[in-house]
Design a protein around this motif. Structure first.
Motif, PDB file in Angstrom:
ATOM      1  N   ARG A  61       0.823  -1.219   0.000  1.00 29.97           N
ATOM      2  CA  ARG A  61       0.000   0.000   0.000  1.00 29.97           C
ATOM      3  C   ARG A  61       0.857   1.269   0.000  1.00 29.97           C
ATOM      4  NH1 ARG A  61      -4.597  -2.540  -1.408  1.00 29.97           N
ATOM      5  NH2 ARG A  61      -4.933  -4.333  -0.031  1.00 29.97           N
ATOM      6  N   VAL A  62       2.119   1.146   0.439  1.00 31.08           N
ATOM      7  CA  VAL A  62       2.983   2.320   0.510  1.00 31.08           C
ATOM      8  C   VAL A  62       3.148   2.947  -0.871  1.00 31.08           C
ATOM      9  CG1 VAL A  62       5.292   3.156   1.084  1.00 31.08           C
ATOM     10  CG2 VAL A  62       4.196   1.437   2.538  1.00 31.08           C
ATOM     11  N   PHE A  87      -1.706   5.914   1.298  1.00 32.16           N
ATOM     12  CA  PHE A  87      -0.844   5.680   2.452  1.00 32.16           C
ATOM     13  C   PHE A  87      -0.787   6.908   3.361  1.00 32.16           C
ATOM     14  CE2 PHE A  87       3.443   6.096   4.326  1.00 32.16           C
ATOM     15  CZ  PHE A  87       3.373   5.032   5.224  1.00 32.16           C
TER      16      PHE A  87
END
Length: 214
Positions: free
Chosen positions: A109-110, A116
């Protein structure tokens, strides 16, 4: 907002620091193990932290234990924990104090920078953010007689978005329905799960997640 980073992978650690700085978030320190994290936490108290679940020396749950220890020293201290895999038992441990200000996301997800950063801001603001994949797996593991199975597909969708930390208006926008419809779905969810509809914010999400893990 001032954030402390704990990640043993040097490339990801530096990438996180650069990412946060690029959106105006100050990084107080970026360290590679739990002991250094707690030392930095005490030396220059941040507003929140981003930690990897697995760090040296055993690469099991050092990051999680450090996050829990930081919250023991400073109740409600916001922590966003990152993991390479879905390990929902860690999510349960992190949520167990019921204080909010908790996030659990997969590392992938970063790369979705806006999502994020939004998740981090919500956690620092006292919210609870759970990775959609964790929620999906929790919901798929229910017993045949579990009341979670009585939810309609739309109610399950709303429950998942609630667990991600979204408010009613955001859920309505995402599902392209009215706020009234969302409120009705949430009322039905609480009724079916036997939860108090008076709960709000992260406490509501924590109650739902606690039920899903029961």
């Amino acid at each position: 907002m001032r954030i402390l980073i704990a990640e043993d992978d040097a490339l990801l650690r530096e990438g996180l620091a650069l990412l946060l700085c690029s959106v105006g978030i100050e990084v107080t320190a970026a360290v590679d193990d739990a002991d250094k994290f707690l030392a930095a936490f005490e030396a220059d108290p941040p507003d929140g932290a981003v930690l990897d679940v697995r760090m040296p020396p055993t690469f099991t749950n050092e990051g999680l234990k450090a996050a829990i220890e930081a919250r023991r020293r400073r109740p409600g201290f916001p922590v966003l924990v990152l993991s390479a895999y879905v390990e929902d038992r860690y999510a349960g441990e992190l949520l167990s104090d019921g204080a909010g200000g908790v996030g659990y996301l997969l590392k992938e997800r970063v790369g979705r920078v806006e999502e994020f950063v939004d998740a981090l801001r919500r956690v620092v603001g006292g919210g609870t953010v759970m990775d959609p994949e964790v929620i999906s797996q929790l919901m798929s593991r229910r017993r045949a007689d579990d009341p979670i199975r009585t939810l309609t597909p739309r109610e399950s969708e709303v429950l998942g978005l609630m667990a991600e930390g979204l408010g009613n208006t955001d859920i309505a926008r995402k599902l392209v329905v009215s706020d009234t419809a969302v409120s009705k779905h949430i009322g039905n969810i609480f009724a079916k799960l036997g939860l108090s509809a008076s709960d709000s914010g992260h406490r509501r999400v924590l109650a739902v997640l606690a039920h899903l893990r029961s």
